[in-house]
Design a protein around this motif. Structure first.
Motif, mmCIF file in Angstrom:
data_model
loop_
_atom_site.group_PDB
_atom_site.id
_atom_site.type_symbol
_atom_site.label_atom_id
_atom_site.label_comp_id
_atom_site.label_asym_id
_atom_site.label_seq_id
_atom_site.Cartn_x
_atom_site.Cartn_y
_atom_site.Cartn_z
ATOM 1 N N LEU A 7 0.723 -1.163 -0.123
ATOM 2 C CA LEU A 7 -0.103 0.132 -0.070
ATOM 3 C C LEU A 7 0.981 1.229 0.024
ATOM 4 O O LEU A 7 2.003 1.133 -0.014
ATOM 5 N N ALA A 8 0.291 2.520 -0.137
ATOM 6 C CA ALA A 8 0.865 3.601 -0.076
ATOM 7 C C ALA A 8 1.248 3.761 1.623
ATOM 8 O O ALA A 8 0.929 3.048 2.359
ATOM 9 N N PRO A 9 2.538 4.464 1.745
ATOM 10 C CA PRO A 9 3.415 4.220 3.084
ATOM 11 C C PRO A 9 2.156 4.758 4.301
ATOM 12 O O PRO A 9 2.152 3.781 5.017
ATOM 13 N N GLU A 12 0.308 1.606 4.647
ATOM 14 C CA GLU A 12 0.744 0.474 5.247
ATOM 15 C C GLU A 12 1.123 0.580 6.679
ATOM 16 O O GLU A 12 0.919 -0.518 7.330
ATOM 17 N N LYS A 13 1.421 1.831 7.053
ATOM 18 C CA LYS A 13 1.364 1.807 8.461
ATOM 19 C C LYS A 13 0.106 1.791 9.297
ATOM 20 O O LYS A 13 0.199 1.294 10.283
ATOM 21 N N GLN A 14 -0.872 2.081 8.758
ATOM 22 C CA GLN A 14 -2.303 1.906 9.276
ATOM 23 C C GLN A 14 -2.528 0.594 9.592
ATOM 24 O O GLN A 14 -3.229 -0.048 10.307
#
Length: 100
Positions: A7-9, A12-14
């Motif tokens: 995913l977008a960064p 991805e963090k979420q």
């Protein structure tokens, strides 16, 4: 089909934060699943055991939805219906005469 693409960064963090919370909340179900599987002989893995596995996995999925939706900023409570309420239930007797 599983979602395997990166995913977008920020997303991805979420996703990693969500999985950390899910691990805490689903630990009991995962242990129950592991105990069930190791307690069965290979010949007993399908049939009733398969349905038990599905039930555990569905509980894990339900917790994932609850956890994710509880943290959504856009989550709102349901507005009251604008439809008027009925003060009494309708009669259960027929209104038309037989043969009419």
């Amino acid at each position: 089909m599983a979602f395997q693409q990166p995913l977008a960064p920020e997303l991805e963090k979420q996703a990693h934060e969500l999985v950390a919370r899910l691990r805490q909340q689903t630990d009991e179900e995962l242990l129950a699943l592991a105990r069930l599987l190791v307690s069965k002989e290979d010949r007993d893995l399908f049939g009733d055991t398969e349905f038990e596995v599905r039930a555990i996995v569905h509980r894990i999925g339900a917790k994932a939805f609850q956890t994710h939706l509880a943290e959504k900023k856009t989550a709102t409570t349901v507005r009251a219906s604008s439809a008027p309420t009925v003060s009494t239930a309708p009669s259960s007797t027929a209104t038309a005469r037989p043969g009419a």
